[in-house]
Design a protein around this motif. Structure first.
Motif, short mmCIF file in Angstrom:
data_model
loop_
_atom_site.label_atom_id
_atom_site.label_comp_id
_atom_site.label_asym_id
_atom_site.label_seq_id
_atom_site.Cartn_x
_atom_site.Cartn_y
_atom_site.Cartn_z
N ARG A 155 0.73 -1.22 0.04
CA ARG A 155 -0.08 -0.08 -0.14
C ARG A 155 0.83 1.30 0.08
O ARG A 155 2.19 1.03 0.15
N ASP A 156 0.25 2.22 -0.35
CA ASP A 156 1.05 3.54 -0.41
C ASP A 156 0.83 4.21 0.93
O ASP A 156 0.02 3.98 1.75
N LEU A 157 1.89 5.11 1.67
CA LEU A 157 1.77 5.62 2.89
C LEU A 157 1.58 7.16 2.37
O LEU A 157 2.13 7.79 1.73
N ARG A 158 0.52 7.53 3.19
CA ARG A 158 -0.08 9.10 2.93
C ARG A 158 0.56 9.94 4.25
O ARG A 158 0.93 9.36 5.38
N ALA A 159 0.73 11.31 3.95
CA ALA A 159 0.97 12.29 4.95
C ALA A 159 0.51 12.02 6.44
O ALA A 159 -0.63 11.91 6.34
N GLY A 160 1.26 11.79 7.24
CA GLY A 160 0.92 11.73 8.77
C GLY A 160 0.32 10.43 8.88
O GLY A 160 0.05 10.22 10.16
N GLU A 161 0.47 9.49 8.08
CA GLU A 161 -0.10 8.18 8.26
C GLU A 161 0.91 7.26 8.93
O GLU A 161 1.95 7.02 8.53
N ALA A 162 0.43 6.55 10.09
CA ALA A 162 1.46 5.47 10.40
C ALA A 162 0.94 4.22 9.92
O ALA A 162 -0.18 4.01 9.55
N GLY A 163 1.79 3.01 10.09
CA GLY A 163 1.28 1.90 9.73
C GLY A 163 2.29 0.79 9.76
O GLY A 163 3.32 0.99 10.46
N ALA A 164 2.13 -0.21 8.96
CA ALA A 164 3.13 -1.40 8.92
C ALA A 164 4.16 -1.09 8.42
O ALA A 164 4.42 -0.32 7.41
N PRO A 165 5.29 -1.61 8.56
CA PRO A 165 6.63 -1.45 7.69
C PRO A 165 6.58 -1.68 6.49
O PRO A 165 5.61 -2.43 6.00
N PHE A 166 7.47 -1.01 5.62
CA PHE A 166 7.42 -1.09 4.44
C PHE A 166 8.80 -1.05 3.73
O PHE A 166 9.71 -0.81 4.21
N VAL B 166 17.43 -2.35 -1.34
CA VAL B 166 16.20 -2.23 -0.87
C VAL B 166 16.11 -1.84 0.80
O VAL B 166 16.92 -2.61 1.39
N VAL B 167 15.56 -0.76 1.02
CA VAL B 167 15.57 -0.32 2.45
C VAL B 167 14.25 -0.83 3.14
O VAL B 167 13.09 -0.43 2.47
N LEU B 168 14.42 -1.42 4.44
CA LEU B 168 12.93 -1.48 4.98
C LEU B 168 13.01 -0.47 6.16
O LEU B 168 13.75 -0.14 6.80
N VAL B 169 11.57 0.08 5.98
CA VAL B 169 11.33 1.37 6.78
C VAL B 169 10.33 1.12 7.90
O VAL B 169 9.17 0.45 7.40
N ASN B 170 10.46 1.83 9.04
CA ASN B 170 9.49 1.60 10.09
C ASN B 170 9.01 3.09 10.31
O ASN B 170 9.65 3.91 10.69
N PRO B 171 7.50 3.15 9.78
CA PRO B 171 6.98 4.43 10.00
C PRO B 171 6.44 4.81 11.27
O PRO B 171 6.07 5.59 11.36
N ASN B 172 6.76 3.95 12.13
CA ASN B 172 6.00 4.18 13.50
C ASN B 172 7.40 4.40 14.69
O ASN B 172 7.17 4.67 15.96
N ARG B 173 8.76 4.65 14.01
CA ARG B 173 9.74 4.99 14.98
C ARG B 173 9.90 6.46 14.74
O ARG B 173 10.03 6.92 13.42
#
Length: 122
Positions: A16-27, A50-57
């Motif tokens: 899925r796409d990550l939108r501004a201000g949205e937290a969620g699953a790693p991508f 390939v970089v693995l990204v944590n949007p919650n950190r």
């Protein structure tokens, strides 16, 4: 520049796409270009990594981060650096310019791991 990883038969955490201000699953995102390479650096991310990204950190100065431009949706992968009162997205390759962090950019997540292109059977 980074591009979402898809279509190669491998799964890297998200579809899925990550939108501004949205937290969620790693991508995961695939690195394109040479801004994150430097032969003098012990850490680098060559084209195809390939970089693995944590949007919650919560990012801190020195972290590798992915940022998204709110105006056009483009992404960039750089090192976050606080220099005095200013914050920048800084490439490892010094032939590229640092990008001042502005209201148009938001940090989508912190890179926690990378898969480097050593070998790929095509």
């Amino acid at each position: 520049m980074v591009e979402p990883v898809d279509g190669d038969g491998r799964s890297y955490y998200t579809d899925r796409d990550l939108r501004a201000g949205e937290a969620g699953a790693p991508f995961a995102l695939q690195v394109e270009g040479g801004s994150m390479t430097d032969d003098r650096a012990s850490t680098q991310f060559p084209d195809g990594a390939v970089v693995l990204v944590n949007p919650n950190r919560e990012p801190i100065s020195g972290d590798f981060v992915v940022a998204i431009d709110r105006t056009d949706g483009s992404t960039t992968f750089k090192r976050l650096r606080r220099m005095g009162a200013e914050t920048y997205l800084v490439p490892l390759n010094d032939t590229y310019q640092p990008i001042p962090l502005s209201d148009d950019l938001f940090i989508a997540g912190v890179v926690e791991e990378a898969i480097l292109p050593c070998y790929s059977r095509r």
